[in-house]
Design a protein around this motif. Structure first.
Motif, short mmCIF file in Angstrom:
data_model
loop_
_atom_site.label_atom_id
_atom_site.label_comp_id
_atom_site.label_asym_id
_atom_site.label_seq_id
_atom_site.Cartn_x
_atom_site.Cartn_y
_atom_site.Cartn_z
N GLN A 77 0.81 -1.21 0.00
CA GLN A 77 0.00 0.00 0.00
C GLN A 77 0.84 1.26 0.00
N GLY A 108 1.97 5.15 1.19
CA GLY A 108 2.46 5.62 2.48
C GLY A 108 3.58 6.64 2.25
N GLY A 152 1.44 3.45 5.86
CA GLY A 152 0.07 3.06 5.53
C GLY A 152 -0.25 1.64 5.97
N LYS A 153 -1.40 1.45 6.58
CA LYS A 153 -1.84 0.11 6.94
C LYS A 153 -2.56 -0.52 5.76
N ASP A 205 -0.33 -5.19 7.19
CA ASP A 205 -0.15 -3.89 7.84
C ASP A 205 1.35 -3.66 7.97
N THR A 243 2.13 0.14 11.74
CA THR A 243 0.82 0.64 11.35
C THR A 243 -0.27 -0.36 11.70
N TYR A 288 -3.42 13.63 11.42
CA TYR A 288 -2.56 12.46 11.25
C TYR A 288 -2.73 11.45 12.39
N ASN A 344 -2.47 7.93 10.87
CA ASN A 344 -1.23 7.53 10.20
C ASN A 344 -0.07 8.49 10.52
N PHE A 393 3.13 8.40 8.45
CA PHE A 393 3.10 9.01 7.12
C PHE A 393 3.80 10.37 7.15
N GLN A 452 7.91 10.81 5.87
CA GLN A 452 7.68 11.23 4.49
C GLN A 452 8.97 11.54 3.74
N GLU A 509 1.55 17.11 -0.77
CA GLU A 509 2.14 16.07 0.07
C GLU A 509 3.51 16.52 0.55
N ASP A 564 -5.11 7.96 -7.48
CA ASP A 564 -5.89 6.87 -6.91
C ASP A 564 -6.61 6.06 -7.98
#
Length: 428
Positions: free
Chosen positions: A55, A57, A60-61, A85, A89, A274, A277, A280, A284, A321, A403
């Protein structure tokens, strides 16, 4: 112990696996990694090939699916889908403010956080592959940061992989946080232009809100002060397909005088805290730490070169971001990370994430969707990487935002590219 149950359309199994905190020094103790796998109910007893989802991140879970729509439904036709996960996370020994507050010093915290990068995540997955799934090759589907993990995986343990699918996530092979943000700000500015062109009445509305925040003492429900720069950070959503619309409707709440509506403040808190997460934010820029050189708060340094994003500029522009030093002082959920993250930004030596020679000689089929207008991962860097990695097929499209994986057609297209080129590698 394995837990099993059925969600309509999916047979679910859950596992907890112990892994070393530090793969280079297992004596430092263990953490747990949570694994959930899914199969079509009518095929749950079959020996299906596995597809592990990497996933986005960092931090990210794994997804918590409520149905088998989108890419998941397509993948379940041919694979058992494995959702992990990532360490720190979800249910994998979660790292949050409470955990970080337990360290005696910022240096201890920074050393701890440095164990949650791509190299450790790949090692965790390899352990899961060998201990839970018999050591057979498996395929990966890497969304966003999951593509970064994919290239680390191919650099370290390609023999564990049958094929790799990447959506919006081929990283630059010469990681540089400064270069990433040099390319990012103009793309974010373009997303702002689109937002205000689509909703021109929001120019005045946003400026009015910003002027009120600049006057001071607007509190979020958790007691944090809502500043202009925190408001600007809502632009992180602009890279997703409905992101402009989500912000438009958030700003739709009317306010009178000096009072911002409670509903607005609650939603801003949820989108900027946040709380779900924190890694994240904390990691970053560290994902660009590679070899020598500090990441050095690159997003903050680049911001100074773009006065249009200033807090007093009008119309107010939203950021994307980007993680800034002020976040770890002003956001309650991130304050316990502050000292550790500052030290990570200064760190000059990082383990290499990518083996360029091994990637150039890669034989594992790799199909990648490159979103031409991607706000988060620069398309130019992605295409440069694709040209330097062996056995890659790229599909470049501007039909989707970052996405796009939500549309089942994206995974189907990548799966077809691999199939038509000879298919996934088998152990036979």
């Amino acid at each position: 112990m394995t837990v099993e149950y059925t969600i309509p359309g999916m047979r679910v199994r859950e596992h907890l696996v112990d892994v070393p905190l530090d793969w280079s020094d297992p004596s430092r103790g263990t953490i747990q990694v949570f694994v959930r796998d899914l199969a079509a109910p009518t095929r749950a007893g079959e020996d299906l090939p596995c597809l592990v989802y990497l996933q986005g991140g960092p931090g990210g879970k794994g997804p918590r699916p409520v149905d088998h729509s989108g890419w998941l439904g397509q993948a379940l036709k041919t694979h058992r889908v494995v959702l992990v996960d990532q360490r720190g996370t979800g249910r994998s020994s979660r790292v949050d403010g409470r955990r970080m507050s337990a360290f005696a010093s910022a240096r201890e915290g920074a050393d701890f956080l440095a164990r949650f990068r791509a190299d450790a995540i790949v090692a965790d997955h390899e352990h899961v592959r060998k201990t839970l799934y018999g050591g057979r090759r498996w395929a990966t589907l890497g969304q966003s940061y999951g593509g970064f993990l994919t290239l680390t995986y191919l650099s370290r343990v390609p023999e564990g992989l049958s094929a790799c699918y990447v959506t919006g996530g081929l990283p630059g092979l010469d990681p540089s946080a400064a270069e990433v943000y040099r390319r990012t700000y103009p793309r974010v500015a373009a997303k702002n232009e689109l937002f205000y062109r689509r909703y021109p009445h929001q120019v005045e509305n946003v400026d009015r809100i910003a002027d009120r925040l600049a006057a001071g003492d607007v509190r979020l429900p958790d007691g944090d002060v809502l500043t202009v720069r925190r408001l600007q950070s809502l632009g992180i959503d602009f890279g997703m397909k409905p992101g402009h619309e989500r912000l438009h409707w958030l700003l739709d709440e009317e306010f009178s005088g000096d009072e911002l509506p409670a509903a607005f403040l609650h939603q801003v808190l949820a989108r900027t805290s946040y709380s779900d997460n924190p890694l994240f934010a904390a990691l970053q820029e560290s994902i660009y730490g590679h070899g020598a050189g500090a990441t050095g708060w690159a997003a903050q340094a680049e911001l100074a070169r773009h006065p249009g994003f200033a807090e007093d500029a009008r119309p107010l522009l939203f950021t994307g971001e980007m993680m800034y030093p002020w976040m770890f002082a002003e956001i309650a959920e991130l304050r316990p990370f502050q000292g550790a993250v500052e030290l990570l930004a200064e760190r000059t030596e990082w383990p290499p994430l990518y083996d360029l020679d091994r990637l150039a000689a890669n034989e594992v089929p790799l199909a990648a969707a490159v979103y031409y207008d991607d706000m988060y991962v620069d398309a130019g860097l992605q295409l440069d990487t694709a040209a330097r990695v062996g056995n890659v097929q790229t599909w470049v499209t501007n039909e989707y935002e970052h996405d796009g994986i939500r549309d089942g057609r994206v995974f189907t297209r990548l799966h077809e590219l691999v199939r038509d080129a000879g298919g996934e590698i088998t152990d036979a």
